[in-house]
Write an enzyme that holds these catalytic residues in place. Structure first.
Site, PDB file in Angstrom:
ATOM      1  N   LYS A   1     -18.799  64.975  67.248  1.00 52.77           N
ATOM      2  CA  LYS A   1     -17.896  65.893  66.541  1.00 52.77           C
ATOM      3  C   LYS A   1     -18.437  66.197  65.145  1.00 52.77           C
ATOM      4  O   LYS A   1     -18.455  67.342  64.720  1.00 52.77           O
ATOM      5  CB  LYS A   1     -16.511  65.246  66.360  1.00 52.77           C
ATOM      6  CG  LYS A   1     -15.553  65.344  67.505  1.00 52.77           C
ATOM      7  CD  LYS A   1     -14.187  64.896  66.947  1.00 52.77           C
ATOM      8  CE  LYS A   1     -13.128  64.708  67.966  1.00 52.77           C
ATOM      9  NZ  LYS A   1     -11.865  64.246  67.370  1.00 52.77           N
TER      10      LYS A   1
ATOM     11  N   ASP B   1      -7.805  66.263  66.064  1.00 53.11           N
ATOM     12  CA  ASP B   1      -7.497  65.584  67.320  1.00 53.11           C
ATOM     13  C   ASP B   1      -7.654  66.629  68.426  1.00 53.11           C
ATOM     14  O   ASP B   1      -7.198  67.764  68.281  1.00 53.11           O
ATOM     15  CB  ASP B   1      -6.080  65.001  67.312  1.00 53.11           C
ATOM     16  CG  ASP B   1      -5.947  63.848  68.299  1.00 53.11           C
ATOM     17  OD1 ASP B   1      -6.909  63.058  68.439  1.00 53.11           O
ATOM     18  OD2 ASP B   1      -4.895  63.730  68.950  1.00 53.11           O
TER      19      ASP B   1
ATOM     20  N   PHE C   1     -21.155  66.116  74.742  1.00 51.91           N
ATOM     21  CA  PHE C   1     -20.526  64.796  74.889  1.00 51.91           C
ATOM     22  C   PHE C   1     -19.268  64.936  75.732  1.00 51.91           C
ATOM     23  O   PHE C   1     -18.876  66.036  76.128  1.00 51.91           O
ATOM     24  CB  PHE C   1     -20.203  64.200  73.508  1.00 51.91           C
ATOM     25  CG  PHE C   1     -19.065  64.887  72.787  1.00 51.91           C
ATOM     26  CD1 PHE C   1     -19.270  66.081  72.110  1.00 51.91           C
ATOM     27  CD2 PHE C   1     -17.779  64.349  72.794  1.00 51.91           C
ATOM     28  CE1 PHE C   1     -18.226  66.719  71.448  1.00 51.91           C
ATOM     29  CE2 PHE C   1     -16.719  64.971  72.120  1.00 51.91           C
ATOM     30  CZ  PHE C   1     -16.952  66.158  71.452  1.00 51.91           C
TER      31      PHE C   1
ATOM     32  N   ASP D   1     -18.092  67.708  78.487  1.00 52.94           N
ATOM     33  CA  ASP D   1     -18.986  68.880  78.519  1.00 52.94           C
ATOM     34  C   ASP D   1     -19.727  69.043  79.858  1.00 52.94           C
ATOM     35  O   ASP D   1     -19.907  70.183  80.311  1.00 52.94           O
ATOM     36  CB  ASP D   1     -20.001  68.823  77.367  1.00 52.94           C
ATOM     37  CG  ASP D   1     -19.367  69.178  76.023  1.00 52.94           C
ATOM     38  OD1 ASP D   1     -18.255  69.749  76.016  1.00 52.94           O
ATOM     39  OD2 ASP D   1     -19.985  68.899  74.980  1.00 52.94           O
TER      40      ASP D   1
ATOM     41  N   ARG E   1     -13.258  73.745  69.155  1.00 56.48           N
ATOM     42  CA  ARG E   1     -13.495  73.188  67.816  1.00 56.48           C
ATOM     43  C   ARG E   1     -14.011  74.277  66.875  1.00 56.48           C
ATOM     44  O   ARG E   1     -13.552  74.399  65.742  1.00 56.48           O
ATOM     45  CB  ARG E   1     -14.516  72.032  67.937  1.00 56.48           C
ATOM     46  CG  ARG E   1     -14.805  71.300  66.639  1.00 56.48           C
ATOM     47  CD  ARG E   1     -15.459  69.956  66.886  1.00 56.48           C
ATOM     48  NE  ARG E   1     -14.583  69.115  67.702  1.00 56.48           N
ATOM     49  CZ  ARG E   1     -14.792  68.860  69.002  1.00 56.48           C
ATOM     50  NH1 ARG E   1     -15.861  69.318  69.616  1.00 56.48           N
ATOM     51  NH2 ARG E   1     -13.928  68.133  69.689  1.00 56.48           N
TER      52      ARG E   1
HETATM   53  P1  ITT Z   1     -12.046  60.607  66.352  1.00 59.40           P
HETATM   54  O1  ITT Z   1     -10.608  60.297  66.735  1.00 59.40           O
HETATM   55  O2  ITT Z   1     -12.648  59.527  65.533  1.00 59.40           O
HETATM   56  O3  ITT Z   1     -12.193  61.971  65.740  1.00 59.40           O
HETATM   57  P2  ITT Z   1     -12.432  60.705  69.236  1.00 59.40           P
HETATM   58  O4  ITT Z   1     -13.598  61.049  70.125  1.00 59.40           O
HETATM   59  O5  ITT Z   1     -11.642  59.461  69.562  1.00 59.40           O
HETATM   60  O6  ITT Z   1     -12.941  60.658  67.701  1.00 59.40           O
HETATM   61  P3  ITT Z   1     -10.082  62.279  69.827  1.00 59.40           P
HETATM   62  O7  ITT Z   1      -9.139  61.141  69.676  1.00 59.40           O
HETATM   63  O8  ITT Z   1      -9.705  63.619  69.243  1.00 59.40           O
HETATM   64  O9  ITT Z   1     -11.503  61.961  69.167  1.00 59.40           O
HETATM   65  O10 ITT Z   1     -10.426  62.443  71.369  1.00 59.40           O
HETATM   66  C1  ITT Z   1     -10.973  63.612  71.829  1.00 59.40           C
HETATM   67  C2  ITT Z   1     -11.590  63.381  73.195  1.00 59.40           C
HETATM   68  O11 ITT Z   1     -11.441  64.616  73.950  1.00 59.40           O
HETATM   69  C3  ITT Z   1     -13.090  63.153  73.105  1.00 59.40           C
HETATM   70  O12 ITT Z   1     -13.403  61.774  72.962  1.00 59.40           O
HETATM   71  C4  ITT Z   1     -13.576  63.743  74.437  1.00 59.40           C
HETATM   72  O13 ITT Z   1     -13.356  62.840  75.497  1.00 59.40           O
HETATM   73  C5  ITT Z   1     -12.632  64.932  74.620  1.00 59.40           C
HETATM   74  N1  ITT Z   1     -13.214  66.128  73.974  1.00 59.40           N
HETATM   75  C6  ITT Z   1     -12.736  66.755  72.855  1.00 59.40           C
HETATM   76  N2  ITT Z   1     -13.540  67.771  72.502  1.00 59.40           N
HETATM   77  C7  ITT Z   1     -14.551  67.796  73.394  1.00 59.40           C
HETATM   78  C8  ITT Z   1     -15.702  68.600  73.564  1.00 59.40           C
HETATM   79  O14 ITT Z   1     -16.006  69.561  72.704  1.00 59.40           O
HETATM   80  N3  ITT Z   1     -16.501  68.348  74.601  1.00 59.40           N
HETATM   81  C9  ITT Z   1     -16.230  67.374  75.464  1.00 59.40           C
HETATM   82  N4  ITT Z   1     -15.189  66.544  75.391  1.00 59.40           N
HETATM   83  C10 ITT Z   1     -14.332  66.752  74.363  1.00 59.40           C
END
Ligand code: ITT
Length: 188
Positions: free
Chosen positions: A14, A68, A141, A144, A170
């Site tokens: 991210k 989030d 990640f 994706d 995002r």
């Molecule tokens: P932070 O809370 O520290 O920001 P995190 O990965 O735990 O990191 P979230 O709680 O927002 O973040 O969880 C989002 C999840 O949603 C992420 O771990 C992925 O599994 C999925 N996700 C979100 N955006 C994505 C993307 O652009 N591509 C693929 N999967 C995504």
């Protein structure tokens, strides 16, 4: 370029996406490595984005941007949704959808720029598509490798990072946020 913000994420993918997206536009730095994990106690993305931002802004004493996000599959009642990071990834998702013909899905990102409890700004981005039958591609990640954006045949992991930057939930949320923050000082 103006004032500096901390992008409060523990997810290095991210951070890389957002730093790339905002290069030359907004000055963003990551979290120090020793900060604790923020609580994400809520059942919705808005509550958790604000909880993360508040936690790190208080911990660091700095203006913070937090996000989030999640992948929502209507045929699974919205799962993995807010629990996307803890659901079990593409393998569990494909298993849960094995017999489902309705493969529609969408990503949502909720971003908040937090200066104080009286001064914070939300922005949201959506990205519609469907879930592939098998994982494909090597970039990105999370989900994706199984997310096929509307109008495409390839997964995001096949389309690649440069393409994703122009289309993702995002990038949409952050582009709107940048417009909102024009003329806003990250001081109380
Ligand atoms: P932070 O809370 O520290 O920001 P995190 O990965 O735990 O990191 P979230 O709680 O927002 O973040 O969880 C989002 C999840 O949603 C992420 O771990 C992925 O599994 C999925 N996700 C979100 N955006 C994505 C993307 O652009 N591509 C693929 N999967 C995504």
């Amino acid at each position: 370029m103006g004032a500096k913000w901390v992008f409060a994420t523990k997810n290095p993918h991210k951070l890389a996406e957002v730093q790339n997206l905002l290069e030359g536009i907004l000055d963003i730095e990551g979290l120090p490595s020793d900060v604790p994990e923020a609580p994400e106690p809520h059942a919705d993305l808005y509550g958790n984005a604000l909880a993360k931002a508040t936690f790190y802004a208080q911990h660091l004493g700095l203006p913070v941007i937090a996000e989030d996000s999640g992948l929502f599959v209507p045929a699974l009642g919205g799962q993995p949704g807010v629990q996307s990071a803890h659901f079990g990834g593409p393998a569990r998702l494909l298993e849960a959808m094995r017999d489902l013909s309705d493969r529609r899905a969408y990503f949502t990102a909720v971003v908040v720029a937090y200066i104080s409890s009286r001064k914070y700004f939300f922005s949201t981005g959506f990205w519609q598509g469907e879930i592939a039958e098998t994982p494909r591609g090597s970039e990105g990640f999370g989900y994706d490798p199984v997310f096929i954006p509307a109008g495409r045949k390839e997964t995001v992991a096949e389309l690649g990072q440069a393409w994703k930057q122009h289309h993702s939930h995002r990038s949409r949320a952050f582009r709107k946020l940048v417009k909102m923050l024009q003329g806003i000082s990250p001081q109380e």
